[in-house]
Motif scaffolding. Structure first.
Motif, PDB file in Angstrom:
ATOM      1  N   VAL A 158      -1.761  -2.993  -2.178  1.00 25.53           N
ATOM      2  CA  VAL A 158      -3.151  -2.707  -2.535  1.00 25.53           C
ATOM      3  C   VAL A 158      -4.095  -3.673  -1.904  1.00 25.53           C
ATOM      4  N   LEU A 159      -3.825  -4.960  -1.815  1.00 23.97           N
ATOM      5  CA  LEU A 159      -4.788  -5.977  -1.057  1.00 23.97           C
ATOM      6  C   LEU A 159      -4.823  -5.445   0.349  1.00 23.97           C
ATOM      7  N   GLU A 160      -3.473  -5.202   0.713  1.00 24.46           N
ATOM      8  CA  GLU A 160      -3.905  -4.858   2.374  1.00 24.46           C
ATOM      9  C   GLU A 160      -4.457  -3.555   2.571  1.00 24.46           C
ATOM     10  N   LEU A 161      -4.461  -2.542   1.793  1.00 28.00           N
ATOM     11  CA  LEU A 161      -5.320  -1.222   1.975  1.00 28.00           C
ATOM     12  C   LEU A 161      -6.868  -1.479   1.965  1.00 28.00           C
ATOM     13  N   GLU A 162      -7.148  -2.524   0.934  1.00 29.68           N
ATOM     14  CA  GLU A 162      -8.516  -2.834   0.605  1.00 29.68           C
ATOM     15  C   GLU A 162      -8.968  -3.814   1.945  1.00 29.68           C
ATOM     16  N   LYS A 163      -8.122  -4.598   2.447  1.00 28.58           N
ATOM     17  CA  LYS A 163      -8.520  -5.366   3.621  1.00 28.58           C
ATOM     18  C   LYS A 163      -8.843  -4.620   4.917  1.00 28.58           C
ATOM     19  N   ARG A 164      -7.967  -3.306   5.082  1.00 26.64           N
ATOM     20  CA  ARG A 164      -7.915  -2.553   6.041  1.00 26.64           C
ATOM     21  C   ARG A 164      -9.235  -1.693   5.897  1.00 26.64           C
ATOM     22  N   ALA A 165      -9.496  -1.340   4.819  1.00 26.54           N
ATOM     23  CA  ALA A 165     -10.529  -0.328   4.550  1.00 26.54           C
ATOM     24  C   ALA A 165     -11.983  -1.261   4.755  1.00 26.54           C
TER      25      ALA A 165
END
Length: 51
Positions: A16-23
């Motif tokens: 989840v954190l990685e997805l938020e970072k990429r977004a």
């Protein structure tokens, strides 16, 4: 150790954190901030073209 990470949901949280970072990195606000923090980026590219 691996079992502990799976059992506590570590991998789910990291995903989840990685997805938020990429977004965030692909957002216009992040692009503007990146350009503001490195004003010489375009200058260096132009200098390489003229060399």
């Amino acid at each position: 150790m691996e079992f502990f990470m799976i059992k506590t949901g570590f991998y789910d949280k990291v995903t989840v954190l990685e997805l938020e970072k990429r977004a965030w990195e692909s957002s216009p606000e992040a692009q503007a901030m990146k350009e503001a923090l490195n004003p010489w980026r375009h200058h260096d590219a132009e200098e390489r073209k003229t060399s």
